[in-house]
Scaffold this motif. Structure first.
Motif, short mmCIF file in Angstrom:
data_model
loop_
_atom_site.label_atom_id
_atom_site.label_comp_id
_atom_site.label_asym_id
_atom_site.label_seq_id
_atom_site.Cartn_x
_atom_site.Cartn_y
_atom_site.Cartn_z
N GLN A 107 0.83 -1.20 0.00
CA GLN A 107 0.00 0.00 0.00
C GLN A 107 0.87 1.25 0.00
OE1 GLN A 107 -1.92 -1.31 3.73
NE2 GLN A 107 -3.88 -1.25 2.65
N SER A 108 0.31 2.35 -0.47
CA SER A 108 1.00 3.64 -0.44
C SER A 108 0.00 4.73 -0.08
CB SER A 108 1.67 3.94 -1.79
OG SER A 108 0.69 4.02 -2.81
N ASP A 109 0.52 5.86 0.41
CA ASP A 109 -0.36 6.97 0.74
C ASP A 109 -0.02 8.18 -0.15
OD1 ASP A 109 1.94 8.15 1.84
OD2 ASP A 109 1.48 7.42 3.85
N ASP A 110 -0.71 9.26 0.09
CA ASP A 110 -0.58 10.44 -0.77
C ASP A 110 0.77 11.14 -0.64
OD1 ASP A 110 -3.12 9.98 -1.68
OD2 ASP A 110 -4.07 11.35 -0.24
N ILE A 111 1.47 10.92 0.47
CA ILE A 111 2.74 11.64 0.67
C ILE A 111 3.96 10.78 0.34
CG2 ILE A 111 1.77 13.23 2.36
CD1 ILE A 111 2.94 11.53 4.56
N PHE A 113 4.67 7.46 1.46
CA PHE A 113 5.04 6.36 2.34
C PHE A 113 4.44 5.05 1.80
CE2 PHE A 113 5.94 9.88 5.03
CZ PHE A 113 6.85 9.44 5.99
N HIS A 114 5.12 3.94 2.05
CA HIS A 114 4.64 2.63 1.61
C HIS A 114 4.58 1.67 2.80
CE1 HIS A 114 5.75 4.29 -2.31
NE2 HIS A 114 5.01 3.35 -2.86
N GLN A 115 3.57 0.82 2.78
CA GLN A 115 3.42 -0.21 3.79
C GLN A 115 3.25 -1.55 3.09
OE1 GLN A 115 0.80 2.37 3.85
NE2 GLN A 115 2.39 3.66 4.76
N ARG A 117 2.25 -5.37 3.78
CA ARG A 117 1.63 -6.31 4.73
C ARG A 117 2.10 -7.73 4.40
NH1 ARG A 117 -2.31 -4.13 7.91
NH2 ARG A 117 -2.84 -1.97 7.40
N HIS A 135 7.29 -0.83 7.01
CA HIS A 135 7.02 0.56 6.64
C HIS A 135 8.24 1.19 5.96
CE1 HIS A 135 3.47 0.75 9.47
NE2 HIS A 135 4.15 -0.25 10.01
N ASP A 137 9.66 4.99 4.24
CA ASP A 137 9.39 6.43 4.19
C ASP A 137 9.47 6.95 2.76
OD1 ASP A 137 12.09 6.70 3.54
OD2 ASP A 137 12.69 7.32 5.56
N THR A 138 9.43 8.25 2.60
CA THR A 138 9.40 8.85 1.26
C THR A 138 10.72 8.67 0.51
OG1 THR A 138 10.04 10.99 2.21
CG2 THR A 138 7.69 10.57 1.92
#
Length: 217
Positions: A107-111, A113-115, A117, A135, A137-138
């Motif tokens: 998964q990734s978010d808008d800023i 970062f990636h996770q 699972r 986790h 970071d950018t």
């Protein structure tokens, strides 16, 4: 044999012992290195000794120069997580060859970062209740490991003592029930257990899922 030759043999024998001692010291140091966690700022443990939280600026820094570097350049977060967990299997107490981590979702978010699972299997059986989140970071640095996983338990047999038919009968005895699915799994606890997992359509208990010990019904 002359007295002049004995010191030479003694010297060679002592030299061999010295080399063997050095080799043992090197192997001991390498073994010690294998069981150490990477440099970190914070670590927390579950009650069973498994790592619950491992945080650092770049936990994978010691892996640069290995295949991990290529994976990072390619932005392959799933493979990066898998490489890290495999490399530190000794430290995480997951080095049992029958116990494997399997990436389930990235998964990734808008800023940025990636996770990742990651779930577990034991003898190819899914481990229920086990999920690790890796986790990034950018800057694509691995900065946090969190979650719960099962440590190696070589004494746990993948062969159930109770049959699936007996387990189904036990479910039916609980009340009128329609079984939508049944699976043999490992139930993650401080001492993992082999279990049958049933997905229930209708049950007098109102349960949608029932887990029964596969060795003790």
């Amino acid at each position: 044999m002359s007295s002049n030759t004995r010191p030479l043999y003694n010297l060679v024998f002592i030299g061999l012992l010295g080399l063997m001692g050095c080799r043992e010291d090197m192997e001991a140091q390498e073994s010690q290195q294998l069981i150490e966690l990477p440099a970190h700022e914070e670590v927390r443990y579950h009650g069973d000794g498994s790592v619950a939280w491992l945080k650092g600026a770049d936990l994978a820094a010691s892996l640069y120069g290995t295949q991990y570097t290529n994976l990072k350049q390619a932005g392959d977060f799933g493979a990066m997580a898998d490489y890290f967990l495999s490399h530190y299997a000794e430290a995480l107490k997951t080095s049992d060859p029958n116990l494997r981590f399997v990436v389930s979702k990235v998964q990734s978010d808008d800023i940025g970062f990636h996770q990742v699972r990651v779930e577990q299997t034991y003898h190819q059986l899914p481990v229920v209740g086990s999920e690790v989140i890796v986790h990034f970071d950018t800057q694509q640095n691995l900065y946090l490991i969190s979650g719960r996983y099962t440590r190696a338990h070589e004494e746990l047999s993948p062969m159930p003592k109770a049959s699936l038919q007996d387990a189904k009968k036990r479910i039916q005895d609980m009340g009128k029930a329609s079984i939508d699915g049944s699976y043999l799994v490992v139930f993650a606890e401080s001492t993992p257990r082999l279990a049958y997992r049933f997905l229930i359509n209708q049950n007098t208990l109102g349960a949608k899922e029932v887990i029964l010990d596969a060795n003790d019904l």
